[in-house]
Design a protein around this motif. Structure first.
Motif, PDB file in Angstrom:
ATOM      1  N   LEU A 212       0.834  -1.210   0.000  1.00  0.00           N
ATOM      2  CA  LEU A 212       0.000   0.000   0.000  1.00  0.00           C
ATOM      3  C   LEU A 212       0.859   1.247   0.000  1.00  0.00           C
ATOM      4  O   LEU A 212       0.555   2.237  -0.657  1.00  0.00           O
ATOM      5  N   GLY A 220      -3.663  -8.231  -6.823  1.00  0.00           N
ATOM      6  CA  GLY A 220      -3.887  -9.278  -5.826  1.00  0.00           C
ATOM      7  C   GLY A 220      -4.082 -10.610  -6.525  1.00  0.00           C
ATOM      8  O   GLY A 220      -4.833 -10.702  -7.496  1.00  0.00           O
ATOM      9  N   TYR A 228      -7.578  -8.734  -7.695  1.00  0.00           N
ATOM     10  CA  TYR A 228      -7.606  -7.271  -7.570  1.00  0.00           C
ATOM     11  C   TYR A 228      -6.571  -6.687  -8.513  1.00  0.00           C
ATOM     12  O   TYR A 228      -5.485  -7.233  -8.694  1.00  0.00           O
ATOM     13  N   PRO A 232      -3.592   1.559  -4.916  1.00  0.00           N
ATOM     14  CA  PRO A 232      -3.662   1.230  -3.492  1.00  0.00           C
ATOM     15  C   PRO A 232      -4.807   1.944  -2.787  1.00  0.00           C
ATOM     16  O   PRO A 232      -5.468   1.365  -1.939  1.00  0.00           O
ATOM     17  N   GLU A 234      -7.661   2.742  -3.720  1.00  0.00           N
ATOM     18  CA  GLU A 234      -8.999   2.217  -3.994  1.00  0.00           C
ATOM     19  C   GLU A 234      -9.233   0.843  -3.367  1.00  0.00           C
ATOM     20  O   GLU A 234     -10.321   0.288  -3.464  1.00  0.00           O
ATOM     21  N   MET A 235      -8.185   0.326  -2.738  1.00  0.00           N
ATOM     22  CA  MET A 235      -8.324  -1.006  -2.149  1.00  0.00           C
ATOM     23  C   MET A 235      -9.096  -0.928  -0.842  1.00  0.00           C
ATOM     24  O   MET A 235      -8.814  -0.106   0.018  1.00  0.00           O
ATOM     25  N   THR A 236     -10.072  -1.799  -0.687  1.00  0.00           N
ATOM     26  CA  THR A 236     -10.831  -1.829   0.569  1.00  0.00           C
ATOM     27  C   THR A 236     -10.395  -3.055   1.367  1.00  0.00           C
ATOM     28  O   THR A 236      -9.665  -3.902   0.879  1.00  0.00           O
ATOM     29  N   ASP A 239     -10.915  -6.461  -0.263  1.00  0.00           N
ATOM     30  CA  ASP A 239      -9.968  -6.876  -1.294  1.00  0.00           C
ATOM     31  C   ASP A 239      -8.799  -7.603  -0.632  1.00  0.00           C
ATOM     32  O   ASP A 239      -8.226  -8.488  -1.204  1.00  0.00           O
TER      33      ASP A 239
END
Ligand code: ADP
Ligand code: ADP
Length: 239
Positions: A212, A220, A228, A232, A234-236, A239
């Protein structure tokens, strides 16, 4: 523009282990991409397919407009000099010095010979010393590799890749064997390689927090599939 394009890549080991299934993504020139996923997800297999350490089963890999999967064995060396590889366990030759290890990237099997330095021009040696100094290793140039700490060894691994003047670095868990401080130093250097030198960096990591912090893009992977692909930020959690 895309430097690397992976299309519908699959890799099967034996009859049952499907290490990669239908993996597609592209990587832009100069981009810093982290590949994250649990152990056994297929990250290492993916990097090995890209530089043809192993052969993928299906799909396409295009690097710098080269159809990598169809490059003939005798031409692989040329492709590999443009794709540097960094390993978790450094893969240095212990009894050789730092500068010998750095230069030996271009030497192949002859590296087991004594007197590696004699095989290189003054200009090549100066270039190696310049790169080692950029990586903070100026005081270790003539030390044996087995006298270095893990973090120092990994910096030699980076130097060895950089002397080849690569377009891209593939880094397979480069910080997995390092303490947090050394890991940070290595990640900072890899980020510099990407941002300052314009070299594309693809790095396998299992630490999401590190990915991140450093990446332009995170891919991912789980059970051989891309789950994924995005920025970074936008990653929740899911994910
Ligand atoms: P990761 O790097 O994400 O930990 P790997 O790419 O090393 O994952 O492994 C993906 C899967 O492929 C695992 O199930 C692993 O056991 C298998 N695998 C990797 N290399 C080989 C091999 N040479 N022969 C057979 N199976 C392999
Ligand atoms: P990594 O730490 O990069 O995930 P591993 O420790 O899984 O690598 O694998 C180390 C070596 O063993 C690699 O050469 C890999 O191809 C091979 N390997 C991994 N899994 C298997 C397997 N199930 N069968 C045979 N070889 C394997």
């Amino acid at each position: 523009t895309a430097l690397l394009e992976i299309n519908h890549l699959s890799k099967q080991f034996g009859n049952d282990t499907k290490a990669l299934s239908d993996v597609s993504f592209s990587v832009n020139e100069g981009e810093f991409v982290s590949i994250i996923g649990p152990s056994g997800a297929g990250k290492s297999t993916l990097l090995r397919c890209i530089n043809r350490m192993i052969d993928a089963s299906h799909g396409e890999i295009t690097f710098d407009r080269i159809d990598v999967m169809n490059v003939k064995k005798k031409d692989l060396k040329k492709v590999r000099t443009k794709i540097g590889m960094i390993f978790q366990h450094y893969n240095l030759v212990n009894r050789l010095s730092v500068i010998e290890n750095t230069l030996h990237g271009t030497l192949g099997k002859k590296s087991t010979l004594a007197g590696v330095l004699g095989l290189y021009s003054q200009a090549e040696k100066e270039q190696a010393i310049r790169i080692l100094s950029l990586l903070g290793l100026e005081d270790f140039i003539y030390k044996r590799a087995d006298q270095l700490s893990g973090g120092q060894k990994q910096r030699v691994g980076i130097a060895r890749a950089l002397v080849q003047d690569p377009r891209m670095l593939l880094c397979d868990e480069p910080i997995a064997s390092l303490d947090p401080n050394s890991a940070k130093t290595i990640m900072d250097h890899l980020r510099t390689v990407s941002t300052t030198m314009g070299i594309t960096v693809l790095v396998n990591l299992h630490q999401v927090d590190v990915a991140l912090k450093y990446s332009d893009t995170i891919i991912g992977i789980n059970k051989g599939q891309v789950v994924y692909n995005g920025a970074p930020k936008e990653m929740t959690k899911e994910d």
